[in-house]
Design a protein around this motif. Structure first.
Motif, PDB file in Angstrom:
ATOM      1  N   MET A  82     -14.001  18.678   5.743  1.00 22.77           N
ATOM      2  CA  MET A  82     -14.057  17.789   6.905  1.00 22.77           C
ATOM      3  C   MET A  82     -12.886  16.803   6.873  1.00 22.77           C
ATOM      4  O   MET A  82     -12.500  16.339   5.816  1.00 22.77           O
ATOM      5  CB  MET A  82     -15.360  16.993   6.886  1.00 22.77           C
ATOM      6  CG  MET A  82     -16.405  17.549   7.831  1.00 22.77           C
ATOM      7  SD  MET A  82     -17.611  16.307   8.291  1.00 22.77           S
ATOM      8  CE  MET A  82     -18.567  16.187   6.786  1.00 22.77           C
ATOM      9  N   THR A  83     -12.369  16.494   8.033  1.00 23.53           N
ATOM     10  CA  THR A  83     -11.301  15.503   8.071  1.00 23.53           C
ATOM     11  C   THR A  83     -11.907  14.117   7.897  1.00 23.53           C
ATOM     12  O   THR A  83     -13.108  13.910   8.070  1.00 23.53           O
ATOM     13  CB  THR A  83     -10.580  15.542   9.420  1.00 23.53           C
ATOM     14  OG1 THR A  83     -11.522  15.166  10.433  1.00 23.53           O
ATOM     15  CG2 THR A  83     -10.031  16.911   9.725  1.00 23.53           C
ATOM     16  N   ALA A  84     -11.037  13.166   7.566  1.00 23.47           N
ATOM     17  CA  ALA A  84     -11.511  11.800   7.373  1.00 23.47           C
ATOM     18  C   ALA A  84     -12.113  11.261   8.672  1.00 23.47           C
ATOM     19  O   ALA A  84     -13.142  10.589   8.659  1.00 23.47           O
ATOM     20  CB  ALA A  84     -10.360  10.915   6.914  1.00 23.47           C
ATOM     21  N   SER A  99     -14.021  13.298   1.525  1.00 22.72           N
ATOM     22  CA  SER A  99     -13.315  13.738   2.730  1.00 22.72           C
ATOM     23  C   SER A  99     -12.227  12.750   3.143  1.00 22.72           C
ATOM     24  O   SER A  99     -11.294  13.124   3.848  1.00 22.72           O
ATOM     25  CB  SER A  99     -14.303  13.943   3.870  1.00 22.72           C
ATOM     26  OG  SER A  99     -14.741  12.692   4.327  1.00 22.72           O
ATOM     27  N   LEU A 100     -12.356  11.494   2.719  1.00 19.98           N
ATOM     28  CA  LEU A 100     -11.296  10.528   3.016  1.00 19.98           C
ATOM     29  C   LEU A 100      -9.984  10.965   2.366  1.00 19.98           C
ATOM     30  O   LEU A 100      -8.901  10.565   2.780  1.00 19.98           O
ATOM     31  CB  LEU A 100     -11.665   9.127   2.504  1.00 19.98           C
ATOM     32  CG  LEU A 100     -12.869   8.453   3.141  1.00 19.98           C
ATOM     33  CD1 LEU A 100     -13.066   7.073   2.540  1.00 19.98           C
ATOM     34  CD2 LEU A 100     -12.698   8.341   4.641  1.00 19.98           C
ATOM     35  N   ARG A 108       0.831  -1.209   0.000  1.00 17.16           N
ATOM     36  CA  ARG A 108       0.000   0.000   0.000  1.00 17.16           C
ATOM     37  C   ARG A 108       0.865   1.259   0.000  1.00 17.16           C
ATOM     38  O   ARG A 108       1.610   1.527   0.926  1.00 17.16           O
ATOM     39  CB  ARG A 108      -0.876  -0.020   1.249  1.00 17.16           C
ATOM     40  CG  ARG A 108      -1.929   1.071   1.283  1.00 17.16           C
ATOM     41  CD  ARG A 108      -2.847   0.809   2.469  1.00 17.16           C
ATOM     42  NE  ARG A 108      -3.869   1.835   2.585  1.00 17.16           N
ATOM     43  CZ  ARG A 108      -3.806   2.838   3.450  1.00 17.16           C
ATOM     44  NH1 ARG A 108      -2.775   2.957   4.256  1.00 17.16           N
ATOM     45  NH2 ARG A 108      -4.779   3.718   3.502  1.00 17.16           N
ATOM     46  N   LEU A 163      -2.204   6.719  -3.618  1.00 16.16           N
ATOM     47  CA  LEU A 163      -3.644   6.611  -3.367  1.00 16.16           C
ATOM     48  C   LEU A 163      -4.465   7.819  -3.840  1.00 16.16           C
ATOM     49  O   LEU A 163      -5.527   7.631  -4.438  1.00 16.16           O
ATOM     50  CB  LEU A 163      -3.903   6.330  -1.878  1.00 16.16           C
ATOM     51  CG  LEU A 163      -3.289   5.015  -1.383  1.00 16.16           C
ATOM     52  CD1 LEU A 163      -3.525   4.837   0.111  1.00 16.16           C
ATOM     53  CD2 LEU A 163      -3.870   3.826  -2.144  1.00 16.16           C
ATOM     54  N   THR A 173     -18.597  11.877   1.927  1.00 14.84           N
ATOM     55  CA  THR A 173     -17.769  11.059   2.813  1.00 14.84           C
ATOM     56  C   THR A 173     -16.533  10.562   2.081  1.00 14.84           C
ATOM     57  O   THR A 173     -15.410  10.656   2.598  1.00 14.84           O
ATOM     58  CB  THR A 173     -18.593   9.865   3.339  1.00 14.84           C
ATOM     59  OG1 THR A 173     -19.804  10.351   3.893  1.00 14.84           O
ATOM     60  CG2 THR A 173     -17.817   9.108   4.410  1.00 14.84           C
ATOM     61  N   PRO A 218       0.845   5.093   0.026  1.00 14.90           N
ATOM     62  CA  PRO A 218       0.000   6.268   0.284  1.00 14.90           C
ATOM     63  C   PRO A 218       0.242   7.409  -0.701  1.00 14.90           C
ATOM     64  O   PRO A 218      -0.630   8.251  -0.906  1.00 14.90           O
ATOM     65  CB  PRO A 218       0.397   6.690   1.701  1.00 14.90           C
ATOM     66  CG  PRO A 218       1.022   5.489   2.308  1.00 14.90           C
ATOM     67  CD  PRO A 218       1.686   4.752   1.183  1.00 14.90           C
ATOM     68  N   PRO A 251      -6.139   7.469   1.329  1.00 13.68           N
ATOM     69  CA  PRO A 251      -5.024   7.691   2.257  1.00 13.68           C
ATOM     70  C   PRO A 251      -5.507   7.917   3.688  1.00 13.68           C
ATOM     71  O   PRO A 251      -5.336   8.986   4.251  1.00 13.68           O
ATOM     72  CB  PRO A 251      -4.336   8.936   1.685  1.00 13.68           C
ATOM     73  CG  PRO A 251      -5.375   9.622   0.885  1.00 13.68           C
ATOM     74  CD  PRO A 251      -6.342   8.589   0.410  1.00 13.68           C
ATOM     75  N   VAL A 252      -6.134   6.888   4.256  1.00 10.76           N
ATOM     76  CA  VAL A 252      -6.665   6.968   5.614  1.00 10.76           C
ATOM     77  C   VAL A 252      -6.008   5.869   6.433  1.00 10.76           C
ATOM     78  O   VAL A 252      -5.892   4.742   5.960  1.00 10.76           O
ATOM     79  CB  VAL A 252      -8.199   6.751   5.608  1.00 10.76           C
ATOM     80  CG1 VAL A 252      -8.740   6.731   7.021  1.00 10.76           C
ATOM     81  CG2 VAL A 252      -8.876   7.834   4.801  1.00 10.76           C
ATOM     82  N   SER A 262     -15.593  12.824   9.183  1.00 10.89           N
ATOM     83  CA  SER A 262     -16.621  12.395   8.238  1.00 10.89           C
ATOM     84  C   SER A 262     -16.955  10.910   8.397  1.00 10.89           C
ATOM     85  O   SER A 262     -18.098  10.509   8.226  1.00 10.89           O
ATOM     86  CB  SER A 262     -16.192  12.696   6.806  1.00 10.89           C
ATOM     87  OG  SER A 262     -15.115  11.895   6.441  1.00 10.89           O
ATOM     88  N   LEU A 263     -15.954  10.101   8.770  1.00  9.06           N
ATOM     89  CA  LEU A 263     -16.248   8.687   9.019  1.00  9.06           C
ATOM     90  C   LEU A 263     -17.148   8.550  10.243  1.00  9.06           C
ATOM     91  O   LEU A 263     -18.084   7.755  10.251  1.00  9.06           O
ATOM     92  CB  LEU A 263     -14.953   7.901   9.231  1.00  9.06           C
ATOM     93  CG  LEU A 263     -14.218   7.441   7.979  1.00  9.06           C
ATOM     94  CD1 LEU A 263     -12.934   6.724   8.353  1.00  9.06           C
ATOM     95  CD2 LEU A 263     -15.088   6.528   7.136  1.00  9.06           C
TER      96      LEU A 263
END
Lengths: 302, 348
Positions: B1-3, A105-106, A73, A78, A102, A75, B191-192, B6-7
Motif C-alpha cells: 500500500m502507498t503511504a 507502508s509509510l 530533514r 529516513l 501503517t 529523506p 519519507p512521507v 494507508s494513512l
C-alpha cells in the motif's frame, strides 16, 4: 574516524533559554554496536538523541549519520533509521497489526513484515488488540516493533524501559538483545544504570548536558578505584578481628551481617576461606552507580 | 500500500471506530432536521385560534373563510380572561346580530389579521342583508410562489452545517491528537511528504461529507419530511467537495493553533455556531439587517448554503454554481495559506 562508524557526533551544543541542554557532546557509534546514553532525567539524553535523528538542529557542532547530515530533514537517511519516540505514538483506535502495517507502508515496505515484528516483540497473540487496550509493557514493545517495521539499519530508542514493572523490563531486554542479534545498531537512552550495564556494548554517562565518561560498562567500573564489599554472616569472626584482616579498609556490623570493604577482594576471600568463614558470603563489586557517584560527587537519582 | 492510501485508511478507521465522532457527524444533523422540521413545519400550517361564544350568521360566514379556527367556550367572560392571559389572540361573542370582539394588544400582526377578517365578514353580512349588489367586486386567485416550505430550505441548510461541523472538527482533532501523541513527528521521520499527510486527511474529509449528504438527503426524502429534490440535484456534488475543502482549511488552521483537544473543540464551536446562524442555516436570512447579510457574504457556509438551496431544491442549473464555487475556492486558498504558516509538526 574509521569507516565503520555509523554515527559521528562532534561538539554538539543545544540551548533552551538560558540552559545548555546539550553542552559539548562528542561520540561515535560503530556499526552493529549497542550504545547506551545514560543519566538522570534532564541530563540531555533525549535532546542528544533528537539531534542525531535529525529532529532538531544543534546550535553548534556537527553530526554525521551514515556519512550524511541528518539536519535539515534528509529523506535519504529516513529509510535507514528507525525511531521510537518517548511517548508511545500510535494511530488512534488501530490494532497492533494495523499500526505495524501503517508504519511499514509509510516507507513503502510490504505489510508482510508485520507478523514477523509481532513475533519478535512477543505480541503475536495481541495482533488484533487495539493500542489503547494494551498494557504499558505491551505498548512499549509495540512501539519498538513499529520503529523496526521498515527494517532500518539503526534504531533509536528513547527510554524504552521507563515506567515498566521489573518483569516487563526483563521481557524488553530480551527483545533488545534479539534486535541486536539481527545486526542492527542500537542507540538507546535509559536512566537505569544496572540495565545499561547488562545490555550495552558501550555507554556514555551524561549529566547536565555533558558526557562524563564513555566506555564499555565493565571498563568504566574497573577503571574506578572503588572498594569491593564482602559480606559474611555476623558472629563468625569478631568485628575487631575482621578489621585487622589483611586488605580490609573498613569493617562494620549492620546487625545482620558483617560488611568488609577491600580493594583486594581475592586476597581477602582466600584469607576468609582459610579460616572457614565464608558462611552467607555475598560479594558486591562497584557498579555504574559508583562510577556516577565518583564522577559527579553525588548519589545517583534517576 | 502507498503511504497515501494507508494513512487514509488509518484515519478512516480511527474515525469510524470512534462512537462520539459518529454521533456528531451523522446523528446530530439528523436530530436538528427533526427538531427544526417540527418547529417550522408546524408553524406554516396552523390557523389562528380564537375563543368563540354564541351563534349567528357572522360566525357561519367567518368559519367558511378558513382563516381562523374556533374554540368553543361557555361564557364570554372566560374567553376574555383567556385573551388577557395570552392563551388566545382574540375572543368573539355572537348573539344574533350583536358581535363583540376582544383582542390582545401584544401581537399587533395577529390582532390586525383577526380584526380585518372579522370586519370584512361583518361588512359582507351587512351588505347581503341590505339586498343591494356590491359596487366594487374583488376577484382573487392563488399563485405558486418561489418561497420554500420549511423542509426545502432546512435540508440544504442543516446539511451544509453538518458538513461544516464534521469537516472542521474532524481535521482539527486529527491534527491536535496526532501532534500531541507525536504521531505527526513519527510520520515526519518517515519519507512521507507533507502533501501526502494533508491530502489523505482531505480525502477522508470529503469521503465523510459525501456519506453525510447521502444519509441526510435520504432521510429528508422519506414521506415524514417530504423533501423533493430538483432535477439537477447532482450539481450539489461539486459544491460539496468545494465546501469540504474550505471547511478542511479552517480545520487545519484550528488544528494548528490549538494545543489540546479541548481547545480545538472550543475554537471550532466559536467558529461554527455563529457562522451557521449568519449563513441562514436554520432561519432564512431575508429578514436580517443588511449589514448582517453583508457580513455573511464572506462565510463559506453561506455560499455552500445558497448553492445547495439553488441546485438541490430551486432547480437552478450550473450557472448557480459560479459565485459559490469562486468564493469557496478563494476562501480555501486564503485560509489554507494562513494554516500553512502556523502549522507545526510538534509542540513547542
Amino acid at each position: 574516524m574509521s569507516k565503520g562508524n555509523t554515527i559521528v557526533a562532534e561538539g554538539l551544543r543545544k540551548r533552551y533559554g538560558d540552559l545548555w541542554a546539550v553542552d559539548g557532546v562528542s561520540f561515535t557509534v560503530g556499526e552493529g554496536e549497542f550504545f547506551g546514553i545514560l543519566g538522570p532525567n534532564g541530563a540531555g539524553k533525549t535532546t542528544t538523541l533528537e539531534i542525531i535523528e535529525g529532529l532538531r538542529k544543534p546550535d553548534e557542532g556537527s553530526v554525521r549519520l551514515f556519512g550524511e547530515q541528518p539536519w535539515p530533514r534528509n529523506p535519504k537517511l529516513l529509510p535507514r533509521i528507525g525511531v521510537q519516540l518517548q511517548a508511545s505514538s500510535f494511530f488512534e483506535k488501530l490494532t497492533a497489526r494495523e499500526q505495524l502495517e501503517t508504519f511499514a507502508s509509510l516507507y513503502g515496505v510490504s505489510t508482510g513484515t508485520a507478523a514477523d515484528m509481532l513475533e519478535l516483540v512477543g505480541l503475536t497473540d495481541k495482533a488484533d488488540t487495539r493500542e489503547n487496550k494494551l498494557s504499558g509493557g505491551q505498548r512499549q514493545r509495540l512501539s519498538i516493533a513499529c520503529a523496526l517495521a521498515h527494517d532500518p539499519d539503526i534504531v533509536f530508542l528513547d527510554e524504552p524501559t521507563a515506567a515498566l514493572d521489573p518483569q516487563a523490563r526483563r521481557n524488553l531486554w530480551d527483545v533488545l538483545r534479539a534486535i541486536k542479534d539481527r545486526g542492527k545498531t542500537i542507540v538507546y537512552t535509559t536512566h537505569y544504570l544496572d540495565e545499561a550495564e547488562i545490555l550495552c556494548d558501550r555507554t556514555a554517562i551524561m549529566d547536565k548536558g555533558k558526557i562524563l565518561a564513555m566506555d564499555a560498562p565493565a571498563t568504566l567500573v574497573r577503571g574506578l578505584d572503588a572498594p569491593t564489599h564482602v559480606m559474611i554472616e555476623r558472629g563468625i569472626i569478631a568485628l575487631d578481628d575482621a578489621k585487622s584482616l589483611a586488605g580490609v579498609e573498613e569493617a562494620s556490623d549492620d546487625g545482620v551481617s558483617l560488611r568488609l570493604s577491600t580493594r583486594h577482594p581475592g586476597k581477602l576471600l582466600s584469607t576468609l576461606a582459610e579460616r572457614g568463614a565464608l558462611e552467607g558470603l555475598q560479594v558486591r563489586g562497584a557498579t555504574l552507580e559508583d562510577v556516577f557517584l565518583e564522577l559527579t560527587g553525588r548519589e545517583y537519582r534517576a | 500500500m502507498t503511504a497515501f492510501k494507508s494513512l487514509s485508511v488509518a484515519m478512516f478507521k480511527g474515525f469510524f471506530r470512534e462512537r462520539v465522532a459518529l454521533f456528531f457527524t451523522f446523528l446530530m444533523p439528523l436530530m436538528f432536521l427533526v427538531i427544526f422540521g417540527l418547529i417550522f413545519g408546524g408553524a406554516s400550517s396552523s390557523k389562528t385560534k380564537i375563543d368563540v361564544v354564541g351563534d349567528g350568521p357572522v360566525l357561519t360566514a367567518l368559519n367558511s373563510t378558513g382563516i381562523v379556527e374556533f374554540q368553543r367556550v361557555d361564557s364570554f367572560d372566560t374567553a376574555v380572561q383567556a385573551v388577557r392571559s395570552g392563551d388566545v389572540p382574540a375572543a368573539i361573542s355572537v348573539q344574533g346580530n350583536k358581535v363583540e370582539l376582544r383582542y390582545a394588544a401584544s401581537d399587533s400582526v395577529q390582532a390586525g389579521t383577526v380584526q380585518a377578517v372579522i370586519r370584512s365578514v361583518v361588512d359582507a353580512v351587512n351588505i347581503k342583508a341590505s339586498g343591494k349588489p356590491p359596487t366594487v367586486t374583488l376577484n382573487s386567485q392563488q399563485v405558486e410562489d418561489s418561497s420554500l416550505s420549511a423542509i426545502q430550505y432546512l435540508t440544504p441548510g442543516i446539511l451544509s452545517w453538518g458538513l461544516a461541523t464534521s469537516a472542521i472538527f474532524g481535521s482539527a482533532l486529527t491534527l491536535v491528537n496526532w501532534r500531541k501523541k507525536q504521531v505527526l513527528r513519527r510520520i515526519r521521520l518517515a519519507p512521507v511528504s507533507t502533501g501526502t499527510v494533508i491530502s489523505s486527511r482531505l480525502l477522508v474529509t470529503i469521503g465523510t461529507s459525501v456519506l453525510q449528504a447521502i444519509l441526510f438527503v435520504a432521510v429528508a426524502m422519506t414521506p415524514v419530511f417530504g423533501l423533493k429534490l430538483a432535477g439537477q440535484w447532482w450539481l450539489a456534488l461539486p459544491l460539496l467537495v468545494l465546501g469540504s475543502l474550505s471547511f478542511f482549511s479552517i480545520g487545519v488552521l484550528v488544528g494548528s493553533i490549538a494545543k489540546s483537544e479541548e481547545a480545538a473543540t472550543g475554537i471550532t464551536n466559536v467558529i461554527v455556531l455563529p457562522m451557521a446562524f449568519l449563513s441562514g442555516t436554520f432561519f432564512p436570512l431575508q429578514n436580517a439587517p443588511q449589514w448582517l447579510q453583508t457580513v455573511s457574504e464572506v462565510l463559506p457556509l453561506r455560499h455552500l448554503n445558497d448553492g445547495m438551496v439553488d441546485v438541490l431544491v430551486r432547480g437552478k442549473g450550473i450557472e448557480a454554481l459560479g459565485v459559490p464555487a469562486l468564493v469557496l475556492l478563494a476562501f480555501t486558498i486564503v485560509v489554507g495559506f494562513a494554516a500553512s504558516r502556523v502549522f507545526s509538526w510538534e509542540d513547542s
